[in-house]
Write a protein that holds these residues in place. Structure first.
Motif, PDB file in Angstrom:
ATOM      1  N   VAL A 295       0.704  -1.102   0.034  1.00 35.25           N
ATOM      2  CA  VAL A 295       0.189   0.007   0.020  1.00 35.25           C
ATOM      3  C   VAL A 295       0.894   1.375   0.063  1.00 35.25           C
ATOM      4  N   ASP A 296       0.512   2.132  -0.794  1.00 32.75           N
ATOM      5  CA  ASP A 296       1.371   3.451  -0.874  1.00 32.75           C
ATOM      6  C   ASP A 296       2.674   3.116  -1.071  1.00 32.75           C
TER       7      ASP A 296
ATOM      8  N   ARG B 258       4.444   6.514  -2.424  1.00 29.25           N
ATOM      9  CA  ARG B 258       4.704   7.431  -1.457  1.00 29.25           C
ATOM     10  C   ARG B 258       5.818   7.172  -0.454  1.00 29.25           C
ATOM     11  N   ILE B 259       5.984   5.830  -0.261  1.00 34.46           N
ATOM     12  CA  ILE B 259       7.096   5.484   0.594  1.00 34.46           C
ATOM     13  C   ILE B 259       8.278   5.602   0.168  1.00 34.46           C
ATOM     14  N   ILE B 260       8.299   5.005  -1.268  1.00 35.93           N
ATOM     15  CA  ILE B 260       9.755   5.280  -2.144  1.00 35.93           C
ATOM     16  C   ILE B 260      10.223   6.718  -2.312  1.00 35.93           C
ATOM     17  N   ARG B 261       8.824   7.495  -2.602  1.00 37.92           N
ATOM     18  CA  ARG B 261       9.409   8.893  -2.807  1.00 37.92           C
ATOM     19  C   ARG B 261       9.862   9.568  -1.634  1.00 37.92           C
ATOM     20  N   HIS B 262       9.250   9.156  -0.646  1.00 36.11           N
ATOM     21  CA  HIS B 262       9.974  10.032   0.692  1.00 36.11           C
ATOM     22  C   HIS B 262      11.266   9.404   1.183  1.00 36.11           C
ATOM     23  N   PHE B 263      11.484   8.203   0.875  1.00 36.17           N
ATOM     24  CA  PHE B 263      13.079   7.798   1.024  1.00 36.17           C
ATOM     25  C   PHE B 263      14.003   8.555   0.094  1.00 36.17           C
ATOM     26  N   LEU B 264      13.371   8.688  -1.326  1.00 36.62           N
ATOM     27  CA  LEU B 264      14.199   9.445  -2.224  1.00 36.62           C
ATOM     28  C   LEU B 264      14.656  10.935  -1.967  1.00 36.62           C
TER      29      LEU B 264
ATOM     30  N   THR C 281      12.602   2.861   5.727  1.00 36.22           N
ATOM     31  CA  THR C 281      11.902   2.491   4.399  1.00 36.22           C
ATOM     32  C   THR C 281      11.491   0.952   4.495  1.00 36.22           C
ATOM     33  N   GLY C 282      12.491   0.034   4.814  1.00 37.43           N
ATOM     34  CA  GLY C 282      12.179  -1.083   4.875  1.00 37.43           C
ATOM     35  C   GLY C 282      11.160  -1.709   5.839  1.00 37.43           C
ATOM     36  N   ILE C 283      11.080  -1.157   7.097  1.00 34.49           N
ATOM     37  CA  ILE C 283      10.067  -1.449   7.895  1.00 34.49           C
ATOM     38  C   ILE C 283       8.619  -0.908   7.585  1.00 34.49           C
ATOM     39  N   LYS C 284       8.694   0.288   6.628  1.00 32.56           N
ATOM     40  CA  LYS C 284       7.246   0.798   6.275  1.00 32.56           C
ATOM     41  C   LYS C 284       6.797  -0.314   5.146  1.00 32.56           C
ATOM     42  N   LEU C 285       7.777  -0.608   4.215  1.00 28.71           N
ATOM     43  CA  LEU C 285       7.449  -1.793   3.245  1.00 28.71           C
ATOM     44  C   LEU C 285       6.697  -3.052   3.795  1.00 28.71           C
TER      45      LEU C 285
ATOM     46  N   LYS D 183       0.160  -6.029   2.022  1.00 26.00           N
ATOM     47  CA  LYS D 183      -1.282  -6.468   1.980  1.00 26.00           C
ATOM     48  C   LYS D 183      -1.674  -7.569   2.696  1.00 26.00           C
ATOM     49  N   GLY D 184      -0.619  -8.456   2.207  1.00 23.52           N
ATOM     50  CA  GLY D 184      -0.691  -9.707   2.619  1.00 23.52           C
ATOM     51  C   GLY D 184      -0.981 -10.777   1.542  1.00 23.52           C
ATOM     52  N   GLY D 185      -0.727 -11.842   2.013  1.00 21.95           N
ATOM     53  CA  GLY D 185      -0.763 -12.804   0.960  1.00 21.95           C
ATOM     54  C   GLY D 185       0.581 -13.063   0.174  1.00 21.95           C
TER      55      GLY D 185
END
Length: 230
Positions: free
Chosen positions: A107-108, A111-117, A198-202, A207-209
């Motif tokens: 999810v997002d 946004r997560i990658i953009r925040h890290f970059l 960033t890894g923790i956020k990922l 989503k699961g599965g």
């Protein structure tokens, strides 16, 4: 009890040191005629820790549509190692499929990658090219289009990355011979703690599965080797 406190203090100190450690990445790409060169060096603690990756040769396999990549690696504990690998169109498409699968399951992700970059600092950036077609008019038109394309790419990079310097880029037309040579050199810097976060956020926004990866390496990681591309 004192030993436990001392061990915890050491662990906390090491963790804090790791979090605030800066990693500097020196990246260079050159294409001269038909020869490609990729050089990447990652350093920390003023070079005490380092890892170097060189890809001096990228060429097409005469017997198939695959690309042959010869690379050299060098770490602080190992001597330089050389290896050769092939990248087929099927493996490339499998990689794109795996990327789409990851985007679907996180999810997002954008946004997560953009925040890290946005935390990655660009300390140096230079991109210079020389192009020519043997025809003055065609070379002029191609040069103008390349300026527009390169300007758009630079604008996109400055939107996502934290540039600390003005990017340097040029396109030099060659009206006398056919060529398309380019060189990119940049220095990036980020903190290890930002990469860990960033890894923790990922993981947090997964989503699961189970994801069915197609590329061999990712399929092995998930223990689903049957999904490898044939």
């Amino acid at each position: 009890m004192k030993w436990i406190v001392m061990i915890l203090a050491i662990l906390i100190a090491v963790l804090l040191l790791l979090i605030f450690t800066k990693v500097r990445v020196h990246f260079t790409y050159k294409r001269i005629q038909k020869d490609d060169l990729i050089h990447m060096k990652m350093t920390a603690w003023h070079g005490l820790l380092h890892y170097t990756l060189k890809v001096p040769v990228i060429k097409k396999d005469d017997e198939s549509t695959a690309l042959i990549v010869e690379k050299e690696t060098d770490t602080m504990n190992e001597t330089e190692k050389k290896s050769t690998a092939k990248l087929t169109p099927e493996e490339f498409m499998d990689g794109l499929s795996d990327m789409r699968a990851l985007i679907h399951h996180i999810v997002d992700l954008h946004r997560i990658i953009r925040h890290f970059l946005g935390k990655v600092q660009v300390k140096e950036f230079a991109w210079h090219s020389v192009i020519g077609t043997k025809h003055a008019a065609q070379t002029g038109i191609l040069t103008g289009n390349c300026w527009a394309l390169k300007g758009s790419i630079i604008g996109l990079l400055t939107t996502y990355l934290n540039f600390r310097v003005m990017p340097s880029y040029t396109i030099t037309p060659d009206f006398y011979q056919k060529q398309a040579n380019t060189s990119i050199a940049c220095i990036l810097e980020f903190r290890v703690g930002q990469a860990i976060l960033t890894g923790i956020k990922l993981l947090r926004y997964w989503k699961g599965g189970k994801v069915k990866f197609k590329s061999k390496k990712l399929a092995k990681l998930t223990g689903d080797s049957n999904n490898q591309s044939m």
